[in-house]
Design a protein around this motif. Structure first.
Motif, PDB file in Angstrom:
ATOM      1  N   TYR A   1     -11.381  -2.867   5.942  1.00 28.85           N
ATOM      2  CA  TYR A   1     -10.681  -1.512   6.216  1.00 28.85           C
ATOM      3  C   TYR A   1     -11.086  -0.694   5.155  1.00 28.85           C
ATOM      4  O   TYR A   1     -11.473  -1.367   4.217  1.00 28.85           O
ATOM      5  CB  TYR A   1      -9.972  -2.099   7.244  1.00 28.85           C
ATOM      6  N   ILE A   2     -10.651   0.228   5.313  1.00 26.35           N
ATOM      7  CA  ILE A   2     -10.382   1.342   4.025  1.00 26.35           C
ATOM      8  C   ILE A   2      -9.813   0.673   3.287  1.00 26.35           C
ATOM      9  O   ILE A   2      -8.740   0.568   3.074  1.00 26.35           O
ATOM     10  CB  ILE A   2     -10.182   2.971   4.392  1.00 26.35           C
TER      11      ILE A   2
ATOM     12  N   LEU B   1      -6.636   8.766   6.105  1.00 28.88           N
ATOM     13  CA  LEU B   1      -6.422   7.588   6.453  1.00 28.88           C
ATOM     14  C   LEU B   1      -5.431   7.837   7.753  1.00 28.88           C
ATOM     15  O   LEU B   1      -5.457   6.637   8.868  1.00 28.88           O
ATOM     16  CB  LEU B   1      -4.956   7.023   5.709  1.00 28.88           C
ATOM     17  N   LYS B   2      -5.077   8.801   8.611  1.00 24.78           N
ATOM     18  CA  LYS B   2      -5.013   8.748  10.121  1.00 24.78           C
ATOM     19  C   LYS B   2      -5.770   8.547  11.281  1.00 24.78           C
ATOM     20  O   LYS B   2      -5.920   7.982  11.721  1.00 24.78           O
ATOM     21  CB  LYS B   2      -4.401   9.703  10.224  1.00 24.78           C
TER      22      LYS B   2
ATOM     23  N   ALA C   1      -8.538   1.259   0.102  1.00 26.62           N
ATOM     24  CA  ALA C   1      -7.604   2.567  -1.043  1.00 26.62           C
ATOM     25  C   ALA C   1      -8.401   3.742  -0.270  1.00 26.62           C
ATOM     26  O   ALA C   1      -9.667   3.818  -0.837  1.00 26.62           O
ATOM     27  CB  ALA C   1      -7.011   1.669  -1.614  1.00 26.62           C
ATOM     28  N   ILE C   2      -7.518   4.489   0.028  1.00 32.48           N
ATOM     29  CA  ILE C   2      -7.882   6.476  -0.912  1.00 32.48           C
ATOM     30  C   ILE C   2      -6.951   6.137  -2.050  1.00 32.48           C
ATOM     31  O   ILE C   2      -5.883   6.388  -2.327  1.00 32.48           O
ATOM     32  CB  ILE C   2      -7.257   7.079   0.567  1.00 32.48           C
TER      33      ILE C   2
ATOM     34  N   ALA D   1      -5.962  13.249   2.001  1.00 29.45           N
ATOM     35  CA  ALA D   1      -6.086  11.746   2.265  1.00 29.45           C
ATOM     36  C   ALA D   1      -5.399  10.828   3.804  1.00 29.45           C
ATOM     37  O   ALA D   1      -6.049   9.905   3.953  1.00 29.45           O
ATOM     38  CB  ALA D   1      -5.484  11.400   0.751  1.00 29.45           C
ATOM     39  N   ASP D   2      -4.125  12.315   3.704  1.00 28.18           N
ATOM     40  CA  ASP D   2      -3.527  11.764   4.645  1.00 28.18           C
ATOM     41  C   ASP D   2      -4.281  11.529   6.421  1.00 28.18           C
ATOM     42  O   ASP D   2      -3.956  10.428   6.954  1.00 28.18           O
ATOM     43  CB  ASP D   2      -2.222  12.471   4.892  1.00 28.18           C
TER      44      ASP D   2
ATOM     45  N   HIS E   1       0.915  -1.158   0.245  1.00 26.33           N
ATOM     46  CA  HIS E   1      -0.145  -0.041  -0.076  1.00 26.33           C
ATOM     47  C   HIS E   1       0.950   0.680   0.327  1.00 26.33           C
ATOM     48  O   HIS E   1       1.562   1.136   1.079  1.00 26.33           O
ATOM     49  CB  HIS E   1      -1.004  -0.100   1.245  1.00 26.33           C
TER      50      HIS E   1
ATOM     51  N   PRO F   1       0.030   5.206   0.240  1.00 24.79           N
ATOM     52  CA  PRO F   1      -0.637   6.424  -0.104  1.00 24.79           C
ATOM     53  C   PRO F   1      -0.899   7.510  -0.643  1.00 24.79           C
ATOM     54  O   PRO F   1       0.739   7.738  -1.117  1.00 24.79           O
ATOM     55  CB  PRO F   1      -0.476   6.898   1.447  1.00 24.79           C
TER      56      PRO F   1
ATOM     57  N   TRP G   1      -8.448   6.565   9.786  1.00 21.87           N
ATOM     58  CA  TRP G   1      -9.780   5.463  10.341  1.00 21.87           C
ATOM     59  C   TRP G   1      -8.377   3.931   9.245  1.00 21.87           C
ATOM     60  O   TRP G   1      -9.881   3.357   9.143  1.00 21.87           O
ATOM     61  CB  TRP G   1     -10.670   5.941   9.014  1.00 21.87           C
ATOM     62  N   GLN G   2      -7.639   3.937   9.081  1.00 27.70           N
ATOM     63  CA  GLN G   2      -6.986   3.263   8.608  1.00 27.70           C
ATOM     64  C   GLN G   2      -7.038   1.790   9.458  1.00 27.70           C
ATOM     65  O   GLN G   2      -7.405   0.545   8.726  1.00 27.70           O
ATOM     66  CB  GLN G   2      -5.278   3.081   7.749  1.00 27.70           C
TER      67      GLN G   2
END
Length: 277
Positions: free
Chosen positions: A91-92, A119-120, A94-95, A115-116, A27, A29, A122-123
């Motif tokens: 999970y998520i 992710l921070k 991907a963004i 996006a960051d 992955h 980001p 909800w990842q």
């Protein structure tokens, strides 16, 4: 053997059609990868796989053809290089993000900070089902945000100042959507045809258009697969803070109210977008 494969799949390894072969999806980001990381991945692919990789649709890199008995060693080596295997499970997923206003000439809004931020938060949060989020910096929508569970598009609204009299037609901005026409030397804006791309604002130095406002438009409930559907616009011209807050409300509602395995698009259709505003 089935228990071993279930364990592998849970970690994030992908079982291939060939017996005893797996792929590992790494992955990145927003699809951002350094040259050092590319060299490291190439070495891991040569050492543990078949020396080949595949670029995924969700801006990851997949190392293919890894034997089952080499998976743990490959995992340790990837961890040593600071690389993250894409999570399996709910999970998520991907963004997916374009480069946005940071690098693209068409970009209206910066995409990677948003996006960051998502992710921070909800990842590592387990959800009822996998979620895909797509962010595009302009209405060209190259990341297909309308087909994602949550789609975000950068938009800019123009404000007509009136075309200065005496300018020739060749100096007038010809809107590709037909949202601008001219009458008696004045510009006429048809808002219902405008996609908020901002091109008229950037056009030449006539001063006929100025920026009224810009921000993000958020779409919810899009999906690909056997029954594709476009996302529904939930809001537009939001700041980054407002966009993140709306996405947080949507994911919180989904996490707390959806049935296990229920797709985000189905839940949002049932729950109602109005409740998130």
């Amino acid at each position: 053997m089935k228990d071993s494969m279930a364990c592998f799949n849970q970690i994030g390894y992908i079982e291939e059609k060939r017996i005893d072969r797996f792929a590992v999806n790494i992955h990145f980001p927003c699809g951002v990868v350094t040259s050092d990381q590319l060299e490291f991945i190439a070495e891991v692919a040569r050492q543990f796989g078949e020396g080949t990789v595949r670029i995924t649709l969700k801006q990851g890199i997949e190392i293919t053809g890894i034997p089952a008995n080499e998976l743990q060693a490959a995992h340790r080596e990837l961890a040593r290089g600071g690389l993250t295997i894409a999570p399996a499970g709910r999970y998520i997923d991907a963004i997916v993000s374009c480069c946005g206003a940071q690098n693209c000439c068409n970009g209206l809004m910066p995409t990677q900070p948003l996006a960051d931020r998502i992710l921070k938060k909800w990842q590592q949060v387990e959800l009822p089902n996998r979620i895909t989020i797509a962010i595009a910096g302009c209405p060209n929508a190259c990341t297909a945000p309308l087909l994602a569970d949550i789609g975000v598009i950068g938009v800019a609204m123009p404000e007509p100042r009136g075309m200065p009299r005496g300018h020739s037609p060749t100096e007038r901005f010809e809107c590709p959507e037909g949202a601008i026409s001219y009458s008696n030397g004045e510009a006429v804006w048809k808002q219902d045809l405008c996609t908020y791309c901002g091109q008229c604002i950037d056009f030449c130095d006539l001063g006929g258009w100025k920026l009224a406002k810009k921000g993000f438009a958020v779409y919810l409930g899009g999906q690909l697969g056997r029954h594709p559907r476009l996302g529904t616009k939930a809001a537009e011209f939001l700041s980054e803070d407002e966009t993140a807050a709306l996405i947080n409300r949507a994911l919180d509602a989904y996490r707390q109210g959806a049935n296990p395995g229920e797709k985000f698009a189905d839940f949002i259709q049932k729950f109602g977008i109005e409740k998130l505003k």
